[in-house]
Design a protein around this motif. Structure first.
Motif, PDB file in Angstrom:
ATOM      1  N   THR A   1      10.802  16.013   0.508  1.00 60.57           N
ATOM      2  CA  THR A   1      11.679  17.065   0.194  1.00 60.57           C
ATOM      3  C   THR A   1      13.023  16.107   0.427  1.00 60.57           C
ATOM      4  O   THR A   1      14.000  16.810  -0.624  1.00 60.57           O
ATOM      5  N   VAL A   2      13.161  15.422   1.217  1.00 57.95           N
ATOM      6  CA  VAL A   2      14.556  14.775   1.084  1.00 57.95           C
ATOM      7  C   VAL A   2      14.734  14.018   0.115  1.00 57.95           C
ATOM      8  O   VAL A   2      15.842  13.756  -0.465  1.00 57.95           O
ATOM      9  N   GLN A   3      13.882  13.295  -0.445  1.00 56.82           N
ATOM     10  CA  GLN A   3      13.935  12.372  -1.769  1.00 56.82           C
ATOM     11  C   GLN A   3      14.077  12.983  -2.844  1.00 56.82           C
ATOM     12  O   GLN A   3      14.863  12.578  -3.724  1.00 56.82           O
TER      13      GLN A   3
ATOM     14  N   SER B   1      18.154  14.774  -7.131  1.00 54.95           N
ATOM     15  CA  SER B   1      18.733  15.747  -7.714  1.00 54.95           C
ATOM     16  C   SER B   1      20.252  15.658  -7.914  1.00 54.95           C
ATOM     17  O   SER B   1      21.177  16.433  -8.526  1.00 54.95           O
ATOM     18  N   LEU B   2      20.995  14.774  -7.027  1.00 55.96           N
ATOM     19  CA  LEU B   2      22.046  14.638  -6.994  1.00 55.96           C
ATOM     20  C   LEU B   2      22.926  14.186  -8.053  1.00 55.96           C
ATOM     21  O   LEU B   2      24.374  14.164  -8.296  1.00 55.96           O
TER      22      LEU B   2
ATOM     23  N   ASN C   1      22.112   7.438  -6.008  1.00 57.43           N
ATOM     24  CA  ASN C   1      21.652   8.698  -6.375  1.00 57.43           C
ATOM     25  C   ASN C   1      22.801   9.554  -7.102  1.00 57.43           C
ATOM     26  O   ASN C   1      22.522  10.812  -7.400  1.00 57.43           O
ATOM     27  N   THR C   2      23.932   9.004  -7.245  1.00 57.91           N
ATOM     28  CA  THR C   2      25.155   9.772  -7.882  1.00 57.91           C
ATOM     29  C   THR C   2      25.697   9.240  -9.241  1.00 57.91           C
ATOM     30  O   THR C   2      25.329   7.814  -9.348  1.00 57.91           O
TER      31      THR C   2
ATOM     32  N   THR D   1      24.795  15.979   1.948  1.00 51.49           N
ATOM     33  CA  THR D   1      24.804  16.692   0.719  1.00 51.49           C
ATOM     34  C   THR D   1      24.113  17.876   0.447  1.00 51.49           C
ATOM     35  O   THR D   1      24.350  18.898  -0.323  1.00 51.49           O
ATOM     36  N   ALA D   2      22.998  18.235   1.422  1.00 53.07           N
ATOM     37  CA  ALA D   2      22.026  19.425   1.202  1.00 53.07           C
ATOM     38  C   ALA D   2      22.955  20.649   1.273  1.00 53.07           C
ATOM     39  O   ALA D   2      23.951  20.663   2.305  1.00 53.07           O
TER      40      ALA D   2
END
Length: 343
Positions: free
Chosen positions: A6-8, A13-14, A43-44, A270-271
């Motif tokens: 879930t974390v990954q 998705s970022l 991831n950004t 970020t979540a």
């Protein structure tokens, strides 16, 4: 525990967020700070990252590594001994001169020691300063840029978050009293490593909890890292180093992988479940004061909210937040404005 998959998935998705997010990593040249910075860059889109630390040679290696990881990223190293608040101010001035916003302030600076009080030229203990006063000063100085990010009308660009990695429950672990010495919050006259851990923990807790209410567009997170192999013990004397090696060998089966720790801390950073107070989202987690979506969160290493503590609730009832903010402002005035030692 939040499932690692879930974390990954969340972290991947970022890339849907707006490009150009700005992140400041205090203590970002090693350990959890570096690992989280690496995941942020991975991831950004087109991120601008500031790494603040003392090891320039290591930082130069990291800048090259992050550039390969994401060629659209930009990394700036600021060499600074931030145990001194005057150096925190200089670092923040450099960032503020270049940036109009900051989306993430992520702080892990600190070190492990068996020594007693080591007073800086500003009158504060070095370890205590790194674990609390310097972090609070970074927050205070960069809040205008965090507020700007929070007020962005584009929901894909309004990330505004402060993360301090230490331990929200340090003062109550192992049957700790969870008490504060309000007459000596800086521990000038009552310093011990145990007292330092308890004060730094609680002062991070309630300083950020108070700011979450006065800056409702930013969420504030105090996260427990668990046992992670980092550079926290660098600088120990030979005998202490041997003790540390023995301890880490015993803890190895229970340690969190550094890469996983970086992934989990990026999730915490970020979540949306750790929403700012103004968002009043149904999906928000329960905040540190027991209110859903309060904007202040105390997290375990696995991204779960830490359980309720009666001892910490008692501190809140005693007005710990107000007393800590008042004390912190007194320190800042004395040291940063009047250029004197504290007290």
């Amino acid at each position: 525990m939040v499932n690692l998959k879930t974390v990954q998935t969340h972290n991947a998705s970022l890339k849907t967020l707006a490009p150009g997010l700005v992140a400041v990593f205090v203590g970002g040249t090693s350990g959890i700070g570096l690992s989280t910075a690496r995941e942020f860059v991975r991831n950004t889109r087109s991120p601008h990252v500031y790494l603040i630390g003392r090891n320039e040679a290591e930082a130069n290696k990291l800048i090259s590594e992050l550039g390969i990881l994401n060629p659209e990223s930009q990394t700036t190293f600021i060499k600074s001994d931030i145990s001194l608040l005057k150096n925190v101010d200089k670092a923040c001035q450099e960032i503020s001169a270049k940036e109009k916003k900051v989306n993430l302030l992520f702080m892990t600076a600190g070190y492990f020691t068996f020594n007693g009080r080591q007073e800086t030229s500003e009158g504060l203990d070095q370890k205590f300063s790194l674990h609390y006063y310097a972090r609070a000063r970074f927050i205070k100085n960069l809040l205008p840029l965090l507020d700007t990010a929070a007020n962005n009308r584009d929901e894909n660009a309004n990330l505004s978050r402060v993360v301090s990695v230490l331990d929200p429950h340090a003062s109550v672990r192992a049957l700790g009293a969870g008490a504060l010495n309000y007459s000596d919050l800086s521990l000038k006259n009552s310093f011990s490593l145990k007292n330092c851990a308890a004060h730094a923990s609680a002062m991070n807790n309630f300083y950020m909890e108070k700011l979450a209410k006065s800056h409702p567009g930013t969420s504030f997170i105090h996260a427990y890292p668990s046992a992670v192999k980092t550079g926290v013990a660098r600088g120990l004397d030979p005998i202490s180093s041997k003790v540390w090696v023995a301890l880490t060998s015993l803890m190895k089966p229970f340690m969190v992988d550094l890469g996983e720790s970086g992934e989990r801390h990026l999730y915490a950073s970020t979540a949306k479940v750790f929403a700012a107070m103004k968002e009043t989202a149904d999906y928000a987690a329960v905040g540190s004061d027991g209110t859903k979506g309060s904007g202040s969160y105390w997290l375990n290493w696995d991204d779960d909210v830490l359980p309720f503590s009666k001892k910490l609730a008692k501190l809140r009832e005693e007005g710990a937040g107000e007393k800590i903010v008042q004390h912190t402002e007194e320190v800042f005035k004395k040291v940063c404005e009047e250029k004197q030692t504290y007290p």
